[in-house]
Structure formats: structure tokens, C-alpha cells
Design a protein around this motif. Structure first.
Motif, PDB file in Angstrom:
ATOM      1  N   THR A 172      35.389  45.070  34.469  1.00 54.37           N
ATOM      2  CA  THR A 172      36.411  44.041  34.462  1.00 54.37           C
ATOM      3  C   THR A 172      35.789  42.705  34.835  1.00 54.37           C
ATOM      4  N   PHE A 173      36.532  41.623  34.578  1.00 56.53           N
ATOM      5  CA  PHE A 173      36.057  40.303  34.980  1.00 56.53           C
ATOM      6  C   PHE A 173      35.799  40.273  36.488  1.00 56.53           C
ATOM      7  N   ARG A 174      36.700  40.881  37.256  1.00 54.15           N
ATOM      8  CA  ARG A 174      36.564  40.861  38.709  1.00 54.15           C
ATOM      9  C   ARG A 174      35.292  41.594  39.147  1.00 54.15           C
ATOM     10  N   GLN A 175      35.038  42.753  38.556  1.00 55.59           N
ATOM     11  CA  GLN A 175      33.844  43.518  38.919  1.00 55.59           C
ATOM     12  C   GLN A 175      32.567  42.736  38.621  1.00 55.59           C
ATOM     13  N   ILE A 176      32.567  42.012  37.511  1.00 60.86           N
ATOM     14  CA  ILE A 176      31.376  41.250  37.136  1.00 60.86           C
ATOM     15  C   ILE A 176      31.116  40.108  38.111  1.00 60.86           C
ATOM     16  N   ILE A 177      32.157  39.332  38.429  1.00 59.86           N
ATOM     17  CA  ILE A 177      31.901  38.180  39.303  1.00 59.86           C
ATOM     18  C   ILE A 177      31.588  38.613  40.731  1.00 59.86           C
ATOM     19  N   GLY A 190      37.810  35.090  49.421  1.00 57.18           N
ATOM     20  CA  GLY A 190      38.700  34.019  48.979  1.00 57.18           C
ATOM     21  C   GLY A 190      38.998  34.092  47.490  1.00 57.18           C
ATOM     22  N   ILE A 191      37.965  34.371  46.683  1.00 53.07           N
ATOM     23  CA  ILE A 191      38.172  34.460  45.237  1.00 53.07           C
ATOM     24  C   ILE A 191      39.016  35.685  44.896  1.00 53.07           C
ATOM     25  N   ASP A 192      38.770  36.789  45.590  1.00 51.27           N
ATOM     26  CA  ASP A 192      39.617  37.970  45.409  1.00 51.27           C
ATOM     27  C   ASP A 192      41.082  37.656  45.695  1.00 51.27           C
ATOM     28  N   LEU A 193      41.298  36.778  46.664  1.00 45.96           N
ATOM     29  CA  LEU A 193      42.659  36.435  47.066  1.00 45.96           C
ATOM     30  C   LEU A 193      43.374  35.615  46.003  1.00 45.96           C
ATOM     31  N   ILE A 194      42.679  34.654  45.386  1.00 45.25           N
ATOM     32  CA  ILE A 194      43.380  33.716  44.501  1.00 45.25           C
ATOM     33  C   ILE A 194      43.374  34.101  43.023  1.00 45.25           C
ATOM     34  N   ILE A 195      42.522  35.049  42.599  1.00 46.51           N
ATOM     35  CA  ILE A 195      42.577  35.427  41.187  1.00 46.51           C
ATOM     36  C   ILE A 195      43.539  36.595  41.002  1.00 46.51           C
ATOM     37  N   GLY A 196      44.226  36.585  39.885  1.00 43.22           N
ATOM     38  CA  GLY A 196      45.282  37.550  39.637  1.00 43.22           C
ATOM     39  C   GLY A 196      44.888  38.665  38.692  1.00 43.22           C
ATOM     40  N   SER A 197      45.893  39.298  38.119  1.00 41.32           N
ATOM     41  CA  SER A 197      45.675  40.489  37.293  1.00 41.32           C
ATOM     42  C   SER A 197      44.870  40.241  36.015  1.00 41.32           C
ATOM     43  N   PRO A 198      44.834  39.002  35.435  1.00 39.44           N
ATOM     44  CA  PRO A 198      43.968  38.813  34.264  1.00 39.44           C
ATOM     45  C   PRO A 198      42.505  39.172  34.536  1.00 39.44           C
ATOM     46  N   ALA A 199      42.086  39.076  35.797  1.00 36.63           N
ATOM     47  CA  ALA A 199      40.691  39.389  36.146  1.00 36.63           C
ATOM     48  C   ALA A 199      40.427  40.885  36.175  1.00 36.63           C
ATOM     49  N   ASP A 200      41.479  41.700  36.100  1.00 37.75           N
ATOM     50  CA  ASP A 200      41.308  43.148  36.206  1.00 37.75           C
ATOM     51  C   ASP A 200      41.334  43.846  34.855  1.00 37.75           C
TER      52      ASP A 200
END
Length: 341
Positions: A172-177, A190-200
Motif C-alpha cells: 500500500t502507499f502507507r507501507q511504502i512511505i 504524525g504522517i500516520d495520523l493525518i493520512i487517511g484511507s486512500p493511503a491504504d
């Protein structure tokens, strides 16, 4: 008769794209530069640029889609709201390289295997992009950045090749970043907190190329659709090595440790409340958390509805950082006859 046949063969072989790919202009070399991650937040994911050497003209230029103007009116607000225009710039190669040498960031070059026509198309494409009316674009971290722009240049101007879809990571986008954020634990939190479901959502090979290293890998495996599966990458060179430097790791000030301490405090408070104990410091602790929830919910709502950042929308952290909690707390305190503060 032999002379006529020889002339006929030479004529046929000189026509591009009939019996083979057009001849390569050796005076022009086009390559993708991949710069390693830096220590600053804006640089932790690395960077890509495209280098064009023209020996006939004596030029060695780097085209860079990752620049913006600090003098832009309302810079900070536009940056926060995702409305800051990024632009294509061009610089001398050694000027570009000097910046990365100063910040101790490695630079790797992948020269592309291109024919004369493909090289000319890329140069013309960049020249059109460099026009004042075309230079600026609306940056999007996942969909439109310095890496995806180069991916698109290859897609639009290089014929008869294919990306190796089997090399897609399936992450996922989240796993990559998060791979690039692990040395900065509070940034990661902090980034985990502010990014939403599109990153998953799981990425395709094309989508994961928003990260420079992933684009570099995709180029390495890309092949032309010819009999011998010629590689898109002609050669790879480490232009600027990085001096290894151990990053400090303060575990005592990591999110895990801080929240473990907070959990122990919560358990202690819970036990005291069960025993009927109430004290001013417990009330103060509750108020601190109330302020944290208010600030968190305000931030999440702002990033979701008041910005153009797609990754920060549909953020279900809003369920715990609920903007209704302060109203419930206020009603509860008012109903009990206690002082609100």
C-alpha cells in the motif's frame, strides 16, 4: 546487378522502424538520476531528475520537476493546503550535483537505451514543458511529483517497451512511505495520523513509482518488445556515493515509549477512580487530553475538507479524535454541576 541489390538493401535498412529500431544518436545521452533520501522532512523519500547530455552542443543539463518558489505569495498557507505550484526547472549538471554532495546524498544514474527518434521526442517534450505557461503544475504526493512526471515522460515518448508488472511490490502507499519514515519515529507517527484511507489501497507498479527508488527499480526491469528483450536501462552508474552516517536512535523519546508511559498513567488513574479517589491532578490530566482531542480533530478536519491533499481525506482517526467529544464533556460537566475548568 550486385551493386543494385546492395544499394537496395542499404536503402531499406536506413528507413526507421521497418526492419529494426532507428539508429541511435551517440552524441545525445538521456538518463534518470535517483538521489538518496535526505535528513529533512521534504527530502526523506529521495528525488528524481532527468539528465540530458548533448555532446554536439557541449551541454549537460538536468531537468528537475521538484522545485518551487519560496517567494510565492502566501507560501506557507498554499503549501499546507496543497495549492503550492511546483515547477520544472533546468540547471547545469555539476550545479545540481553540488547540492547533493553538500548534503551527503548519493546520486545514481541510469542511462536509457533510446534511439534517435525517442531522444528527440523526449527533448521536445521537455522544451514544451519548460515554456512559462507549462512549467508549473499542481503537485500531488502520490499521483503527480518529481518521480511520476519522469515515469510519464517515458510512457509518452518511448515506444515498444513494457514495464515488468510481475515486479510490483503489492504494498500500500502507507507501507511504502513508512519504509522511509522509520528513522524519524515522530514524523512517522504524525504522517500516520493525518493520512487517511486512500493511503491504504494497494499500489500498481505504475502507482508505486511515486517513490524515486521504486521508479529506478521499475526502469531496471523494463524491457523492449523485441526478440532479445533489450533492457530500457543501458547502464547504471553511481555518480556520487554517500558517506555512511549512523542516525541517532533515542528509544526513550519514541512514540512507543511515550504512549507506554501514558498507558501506565491511565491504568493508575482508572484504579484510583474505581476506589472513589478524585484529585485535582486527575482533573488536570483529563483537561489536557480534552485539549489534545480538540486540536487533533481540528487538524484532521482541516486536512480532510480544507486542503487539496487527496491522501489526507477519508481519515477515520476522526472516530477517536471526535469533534463531538468536547461537547459531550461540556454537557456532562454542566449536568453534574461541576466547574467546567
Amino acid at each position: 546487378m550486385k551493386s543494385i541489390i546492395l544499394l537496395f538493401v542499404c536503402f531499406i535498412l536506413s528507413i526507421p522502424d521497418v526492419f529494426g529500431r532507428p539508429s541511435t544518436d551517440e552524441s545525445i545521452k538521456i538518463s534518470i538520476l535517483t538521489c538518496s533520501p535526505g535528513d529533512q522532512l521534504y527530502s526523506i523519500y529521495g528525488h528524481n531528475a532527468i539528465r540530458i547530455i548533448n555532446a554536439n552542443k557541449g551541454t549537460d543539463l538536468v531537468y528537475n520537476y521538484g522545485t518551487f518558489d519560496f517567494n510565492t505569495s502566501g507560501f506557507a498557507i498554499k503549501f499546507m493546503r496543497g495549492k503550492l505550484p511546483y515547477m520544472l526547472s533546468v540547471a547545469e549538471f555539476y550545479d545540481f550535483l553540488g547540492e547533493y554532495q553538500y548534503f551527503n546524498r548519493s546520486v545514481t544514474e541510469q542511462e536509457l537505451q533510446l534511439d534517435s527518434m525517442q531522444k528527440q521526442k523526449i527533448i521536445e517534450y521537455l522544451n514544451v514543458n519548460m515554456m512559462p505557461e507549462n512549467r508549473a503544475y499542481k503537485y500531488d504526493f502520490f499521483d503527480d511529483n518529481c518521480a511520476t512526471r519522469l515515469r510519464d515522460i517515458i510512457d509518452k515518448n518511448v515506444d515498444h517497451f513494457e514495464w515488468d508488472q510481475s515486479k510490483a511490490s503489492g504494498k500500500t502507499f502507507r507501507q511504502i512511505i513508512k519504509e522511509y519514515q522509520k528513522k524519524m519515529p515522530w514524523t512517522d507517527f504524525g504522517i500516520d495520523l493525518i493520512i487517511g484511507s486512500p493511503a491504504d489501497r494497494k499500489t500498481t507498479l505504475s502507482e508505486e513509482s511515486f517513490i524515486p527508488d521504486y521508479l529506478s527499480t521499475a526502469i531496471f526491469y523494463a524491457r523492449y518488445r523485441d526478440d532479445i528483450k533489450t533492457g530500457l536501462q543501458y547502464r547504471k552508474t553511481e555518480i556520487l556515493p554517500k558517506k555512511k552516517k549512523d542516525a541517532p536512535n533515542n528509544f526513550l523519546w519514541s512514540p512507543w515509549m511515550v504512549f507506554l508511559i501514558l498507558l501506565l498513567i491511565e491504568i493508575n488513574i482508572f484504579i484510583r477512580v474505581l476506589k472513589g479517589q478524585k484529585s485535582k491532578w486527575i482533573q488536570l490530566y483529563d483537561k489536557i487530553w480534552l485539549v489534545i482531542v480538540i486540536l487533533s480533530s481540528t487538524l484532521l478536519l482541516f486536512m480532510w475538507f480544507a486542503t487539496d491533499h487527496i491522501p489526507t481525506k477519508y481519515n477515520w482517526n476522526i472516530l477517536w479524535a471526535n469533534p463531538l467529544i468536547p461537547f459531550w464533556w461540556w454537557a456532562n460537566r454542566k449536568g453534574s454541576g461541576s466547574s467546567l475548568w
